[in-house]
Design a protein around this motif. Structure first.
Motif, mmCIF file in Angstrom:
data_model
loop_
_atom_site.group_PDB
_atom_site.id
_atom_site.type_symbol
_atom_site.label_atom_id
_atom_site.label_comp_id
_atom_site.label_asym_id
_atom_site.label_seq_id
_atom_site.Cartn_x
_atom_site.Cartn_y
_atom_site.Cartn_z
ATOM 1 N N PRO A 79 0.792 -1.229 0.000
ATOM 2 C CA PRO A 79 0.000 0.000 0.000
ATOM 3 C C PRO A 79 0.829 1.287 0.000
ATOM 4 N N ASP A 80 1.899 1.337 0.772
ATOM 5 C CA ASP A 80 2.692 2.579 0.812
ATOM 6 C C ASP A 80 3.313 2.880 -0.548
ATOM 7 N N LEU A 81 3.771 1.846 -1.242
ATOM 8 C CA LEU A 81 4.374 2.075 -2.558
ATOM 9 C C LEU A 81 3.313 2.389 -3.617
ATOM 10 N N LYS A 82 2.136 1.801 -3.461
ATOM 11 C CA LYS A 82 1.035 2.106 -4.401
ATOM 12 C C LYS A 82 0.769 3.603 -4.384
ATOM 13 N N GLU A 83 0.735 4.144 -3.184
ATOM 14 C CA GLU A 83 0.434 5.573 -3.049
ATOM 15 C C GLU A 83 1.525 6.424 -3.700
ATOM 16 N N ILE A 84 2.756 6.082 -3.393
ATOM 17 C CA ILE A 84 3.893 6.800 -3.989
ATOM 18 C C ILE A 84 3.835 6.689 -5.510
ATOM 19 N N PHE A 85 3.509 5.505 -5.962
ATOM 20 C CA PHE A 85 3.477 5.218 -7.404
ATOM 21 C C PHE A 85 2.429 6.077 -8.125
ATOM 22 N N LEU A 86 1.221 6.120 -7.562
ATOM 23 C CA LEU A 86 0.137 6.854 -8.230
ATOM 24 C C LEU A 86 0.401 8.361 -8.204
ATOM 25 N N GLU A 87 0.978 8.833 -7.125
ATOM 26 C CA GLU A 87 1.322 10.244 -7.019
ATOM 27 C C GLU A 87 2.398 10.605 -8.058
ATOM 28 N N ALA A 88 3.401 9.760 -8.152
ATOM 29 C CA ALA A 88 4.486 9.989 -9.116
ATOM 30 C C ALA A 88 3.955 9.934 -10.550
ATOM 31 N N ALA A 89 2.949 9.074 -10.784
ATOM 32 C CA ALA A 89 2.373 8.964 -12.125
ATOM 33 C C ALA A 89 1.710 10.285 -12.521
ATOM 34 N N LYS A 90 1.046 10.924 -11.560
ATOM 35 C CA LYS A 90 0.427 12.232 -11.836
ATOM 36 C C LYS A 90 1.498 13.251 -12.202
ATOM 37 N N ASP A 91 2.604 13.209 -11.465
ATOM 38 C CA ASP A 91 3.695 14.139 -11.748
ATOM 39 C C ASP A 91 4.319 13.860 -13.116
ATOM 40 N N MET A 92 4.381 12.588 -13.472
ATOM 41 C CA MET A 92 4.914 12.241 -14.799
ATOM 42 C C MET A 92 4.034 12.840 -15.896
ATOM 43 N N GLN A 93 2.708 12.719 -15.712
ATOM 44 C CA GLN A 93 1.794 13.254 -16.736
ATOM 45 C C GLN A 93 1.972 14.769 -16.895
ATOM 46 N N ALA A 94 2.057 15.474 -15.762
ATOM 47 C CA ALA A 94 2.218 16.928 -15.808
ATOM 48 C C ALA A 94 3.544 17.292 -16.483
ATOM 49 N N TYR A 95 4.580 16.528 -16.160
ATOM 50 C CA TYR A 95 5.908 16.757 -16.735
ATOM 51 C C TYR A 95 5.865 16.554 -18.257
ATOM 52 N N GLU A 96 5.243 15.464 -18.668
ATOM 53 C CA GLU A 96 5.159 15.173 -20.105
ATOM 54 C C GLU A 96 4.377 16.265 -20.817
ATOM 55 N N HIS A 97 3.289 16.716 -20.201
ATOM 56 C CA HIS A 97 2.449 17.712 -20.863
ATOM 57 C C HIS A 97 3.210 19.022 -21.080
ATOM 58 N N ARG A 98 4.010 19.401 -20.102
ATOM 59 C CA ARG A 98 4.845 20.604 -20.253
ATOM 60 C C ARG A 98 5.782 20.434 -21.439
ATOM 61 N N LEU A 99 6.461 19.302 -21.471
ATOM 62 C CA LEU A 99 7.401 19.047 -22.573
ATOM 63 C C LEU A 99 6.682 19.042 -23.922
ATOM 64 N N PHE A 100 5.500 18.411 -23.950
ATOM 65 C CA PHE A 100 4.720 18.319 -25.189
ATOM 66 C C PHE A 100 4.401 19.722 -25.722
ATOM 67 N N LEU A 101 3.917 20.602 -24.842
ATOM 68 C CA LEU A 101 3.544 21.947 -25.272
ATOM 69 C C LEU A 101 4.765 22.730 -25.768
ATOM 70 N N GLU A 102 5.868 22.597 -25.048
ATOM 71 C CA GLU A 102 7.100 23.289 -25.445
ATOM 72 C C GLU A 102 7.584 22.806 -26.810
ATOM 73 N N ASN A 103 7.331 21.549 -27.068
ATOM 74 C CA ASN A 103 7.909 20.866 -28.208
ATOM 75 C C ASN A 103 7.157 21.048 -29.530
ATOM 76 N N GLU A 104 5.830 21.279 -29.434
ATOM 77 C CA GLU A 104 4.983 21.249 -30.636
ATOM 78 C C GLU A 104 5.486 22.149 -31.762
#
Ligand code: CS2
Length: 322
Positions: free
Chosen positions: A249-274
């Protein structure tokens, strides 16, 4: 057999035949179709970094680019078989459950506002449920993509120009329906085979967003970038549901939180890149061609609609009037 050898070695080392003392508690192998320069690859590397840090080394991510580990469909199967752990996928999942077709249905979404409405609405929810239940994959967020455009070695302005053109498409039924209806010859093929096939002339065209066209070096073998914008889409970074449930359970939580951060990170890069990738493609000599989008849409709409099951047609009708 020779051809299968590297694969076999890769799988042997994956199945943990040689356990390493330094191995983390959870080693997550990720197969991507893009190369190291693409925002998805960078996003997964970032995901690995924050996961390792936040889990204090208990989780580690390995990212394999350019379909080196597996082609998209194989990656899905290897995740289902619990051999590897993560990948990116979207409408290819139509091969497992039909509603995935809406990730990339031609001429359905107009812009990212539409896209976010779909992802966050009932259709997105249904897709996420089906993904877990029918394909054993857990979506970890989504990566928005730019519109898909057709590349070729003769300019295409109107569907009439497509006659007989051999177009590579991903292994997704709606893409075959689309290009057949438009008068071309669609050939489903894994992404990593496209460059060589274009070079050798076994296919004449392909279609993808700017970022991936640039990433894969298609400017070397394609002259025209025809602005068809026929598909707006997103992909899901995914993990095997079995693999996810194995995390405490503790890692699940860390994992899902990090996944949200990954999405935000990717979206920033995507917009910069277009914009940058468009400039890069022009600098590499690609000529951008305006097309009669209306004519494309009109010629294929009915065929696409008819290819859907009655249940999916209902969803389609709803999405169109919203
Ligand atoms: C890619 C894929 O292979 C390709 O052309 O653009 O990401 C494609 O969109 C999919 O197969 C999605 O599942």
């Amino acid at each position: 057999f020779k051809k299968a050898l590297p694969c076999l070695f890769a799988l042997l080392s994956l199945s943990g035949c040689k356990p390493d003392k330094d191995e983390p508690e959870f080693l997550l192998r990720t197969a991507l179709l893009v190369n190291e320069e693409h925002t998805w690859y960078k996003a997964f590397v970032y995901f690995g970094e924050i996961l390792e840090e936040r889990s204090k080394g208990r989780i580690k991510v390995e990212v394999y680019p350019s379909e080196q580990l597996a082609k998209e469909i194989e990656a899905i199967r290897l995740i289902q078989a619990d051999v590897i752990d993560m990948t990116t996928t979207g409408s290819t999942l139509t091969n497992w459950f039909e509603v995935a077709t809406f990730c990339e249905l031609p001429f359905l979404m107009q812009d990212s506002t539409d896209m976010n409405r779909y992802i966050n609405g009932p259709i997105g929810k249904l897709m996420e449920e089906e993904m877990i239940n029918k394909s054993g994959l857990r979506p970890l967020g989504h990566f928005e993509r730019g519109p898909r455009h057709l590349t070729s070695n003769r300019p295409i302005r109107h569907p009439d120009d497509l006659k007989g053109l051999i177009v590579r498409v991903p292994n997704v039924p709606s893409f075959v329906t689309l290009w057949k209806a438009l008068g071309a010859k669609p050939t489903p093929m894994a992404f990593s085979e496209v460059f060589t096939s274009l070079q050798q002339g076994t296919i004449e065209a392909q279609e993808n967003p700017f970022a991936l066209i640039n990433n894969a070096g298609f400017a070397e073998v394609q002259k025209y970038l025809n602005l068809t914008g026929h598909v707006m889409s997103w992909v899901y970074p995914v993990m095997g549901e079995k693999q996810f449930q194995r995390l405490p359970p503790d890692l699940k939580e860390i994992f899902l939180e990090a996944a949200k951060d990954m999405q935000a990170y990717e979206h920033r890069l995507f917009l910069e890149n277009e914009k940058k990738v468009q400039d890069a493609l022009k600098a590499k000599g690609m000529e951008f061609i305006e097309v009669d989008k209306e004519a494309f849409q009109q010629k294929c709409e009915e065929a696409i609609y008819n290819s859907l099951s009655p249940e999916m047609q209902k969803i389609y009708d709803q999405l169109k009037v919203e």
